[in-house]
Design an enzyme around this catalytic site. Structure first.
Site, short mmCIF file in Angstrom:
data_model
loop_
_atom_site.label_atom_id
_atom_site.label_comp_id
_atom_site.label_asym_id
_atom_site.label_seq_id
_atom_site.Cartn_x
_atom_site.Cartn_y
_atom_site.Cartn_z
N LYS A 162 -8.71 45.79 28.83
CA LYS A 162 -8.07 45.00 27.39
C LYS A 162 -8.07 43.63 27.81
O LYS A 162 -7.31 43.04 28.60
CB LYS A 162 -6.56 45.46 27.24
CG LYS A 162 -5.73 44.94 26.04
CD LYS A 162 -4.59 45.63 25.89
CE LYS A 162 -3.80 44.83 24.80
NZ LYS A 162 -2.36 45.42 24.74
N LYS B 114 -10.79 47.42 24.53
CA LYS B 114 -10.08 46.88 23.41
C LYS B 114 -10.15 45.27 23.47
O LYS B 114 -9.75 44.90 24.73
CB LYS B 114 -8.79 47.45 23.67
CG LYS B 114 -7.93 46.64 22.65
CD LYS B 114 -6.27 47.26 22.79
CE LYS B 114 -5.49 46.66 21.73
NZ LYS B 114 -4.00 47.03 22.21
C1 PBG Z 1 0.61 45.44 22.71
C2 PBG Z 1 -0.75 45.98 21.80
C3 PBG Z 1 -1.36 45.14 21.44
C4 PBG Z 1 -2.19 45.94 20.45
C5 PBG Z 1 -2.16 47.03 20.92
N1 PBG Z 1 -1.02 47.32 21.65
C6 PBG Z 1 -1.13 43.64 21.07
C7 PBG Z 1 -1.24 42.68 22.42
O1 PBG Z 1 -1.78 43.05 23.43
O2 PBG Z 1 -0.73 41.65 22.34
C8 PBG Z 1 -3.42 45.35 19.62
C9 PBG Z 1 -3.80 45.97 18.52
C10 PBG Z 1 -4.55 45.56 17.52
O3 PBG Z 1 -4.88 44.19 17.22
O4 PBG Z 1 -4.89 46.24 16.48
N2 PBG Z 1 0.62 45.85 24.39
#
Ligand code: PBG
Length: 317
Positions: free
Chosen positions: A188, A243
């Site tokens: 991520k 992601k």
């Molecule tokens: C939280 C989380 C995030 C997303 C999914 N779970 C945001 C972040 O890490 O700040 C992002 C998903 C999206 O942008 O559609 N941990």
């Protein structure tokens, strides 16, 4: 061009095809009485508790294999330690129970991370300006347990702390939740593309200009993604997630090639907004959606989390 000359021949040589089985629908749940529009994500709403079952029923009828829940938590419930994450009556637990009690045979995925619940908007707890790793882990384990108790099928840690997959696996096993799957957000990246999501769950103002770069990955790195995946697999992940999605197709492909494990792509909020705004302004056509989703399949994704899931499932029907 012989293979490409007619539609039947193009169909015959097609290598990848999106089906409804490839799509996971994220759902934002709110405690408000009415559904509220998410300004930066045209067409996506925060869903009130009394409409959740209806939305998931519709997803099931469309044939979607799973949904993923995200809560918009009232600011008054947020604190430094994200304690609301451990409240069995929090939005995610209530929504999960409602779905589980009313609908069979659709997977429920719940996010394990503290950012929807902390007053500072970070995914972990903080001391002297540092996001504490191991102290956060013990909270994440409890969060995973209460979500599973509420009926979650797949625990999806998205916090990017070290060692959380192993800690959560152990905690689940100890509590006799041996069949609960773990979908780890293994790679991520610290990304601008999460912006609209943070607005949707109401963490944007709290997070403000602070960055998540001390735990989410540097977008310049790919070897590091493989190390993260390798660790998560050895710690007990059943599947891994990359992601955001579109800027990271190379990462999906190399994970698939190196580890032969189910890899999931998350077409995140900012990607949704870009595509949706361009379609609404008639800059690109709606077929662009399936083109992006097919790109994920081609790269090796088993399935894609996308805010377009319901729309595409309808069009596939
Ligand atoms: C939280 C989380 C995030 C997303 C999914 N779970 C945001 C972040 O890490 O700040 C992002 C998903 C999206 O942008 O559609 N941990």
């Amino acid at each position: 061009r012989r293979n490409r000359k007619s539609d039947w021949s193009r169909r015959l040589v097609k290598e990848n095809q999106i089906s409804v089985n490839d799509l996971i629908l994220p759902i934002f749940v709110t405690d408000s009485d009415n559904k509220t529009a998410i300004t930066a994500m045209p067409g996506v709403n925060r869903i009130p508790m009394n409409e959740v079952v209806g939305i998931v029923q519709e997803a099931k009828e469309l044939g979607l294999p799973a949904i993923a829940l995200f809560p918009e938590t009232n600011n008054s419930l947020k604190d430094e330690n994200g304690s609301e994450a451990l409240n069995e009556e929090n939005i995610v637990c209530r929504a999960t129970r409602l779905i589980k009690d009313n609908i069979k045979d659709i997977g429920i995925i719940t996010d394990v991370a503290l950012d929807p619940y902390t007053s500072h908007g970070h995914d972990g707890i903080i001391k002297n300006n540092e996001i504490l790793n191991d102290e956060t882990l013990s909270i994440l384990c409890k969060q995973a347990i209460i979500q599973t108790k509420a009926g979650s099928d797949i625990i999806a840690p998205s916090d990017m702390m070290d060692g959380r997959v192993q800690a959560i696996r152990k905690a689940l096993d100890k509590n006799d939740y041996k069949n609960t799957q773990i979908m780890s957000y293994a790679a991520k990246y610290a990304s601008c593309f999460f912006g609209p999501f943070r607005n949707a769950i109401g963490s944007d103002a709290n997070l403000s200009s602070k960055s998540k770069k001390s735990y989410q990955m540097d977008f310049a790195n790919s070897d590091e993604a493989l190390r993260e995946v390798s660790l998560d697999i050895s710690e007990g992940a059943d599947m891994v997630m990359v992601k955001p999605g579109m800027p990271y197709l190379d990462i999906i492909k190399s994970i698939k090639e190196n580890f032969k494990i189910p890899v999931f792509a998350y077409q995140v909020s900012g990607e949704y907004s870009l595509i949706k705004n361009a379609i609404d302004k008639k800059i690109i056509s709606e077929d662009s959606i399936i083109e992006t989703l097919t790109g994920f399949k081609r790269a090796g994704a088993s399935a894609i989390v996308t805010y377009f899931a319901d729309k595409i499932a309808k069009s596939l029907k």
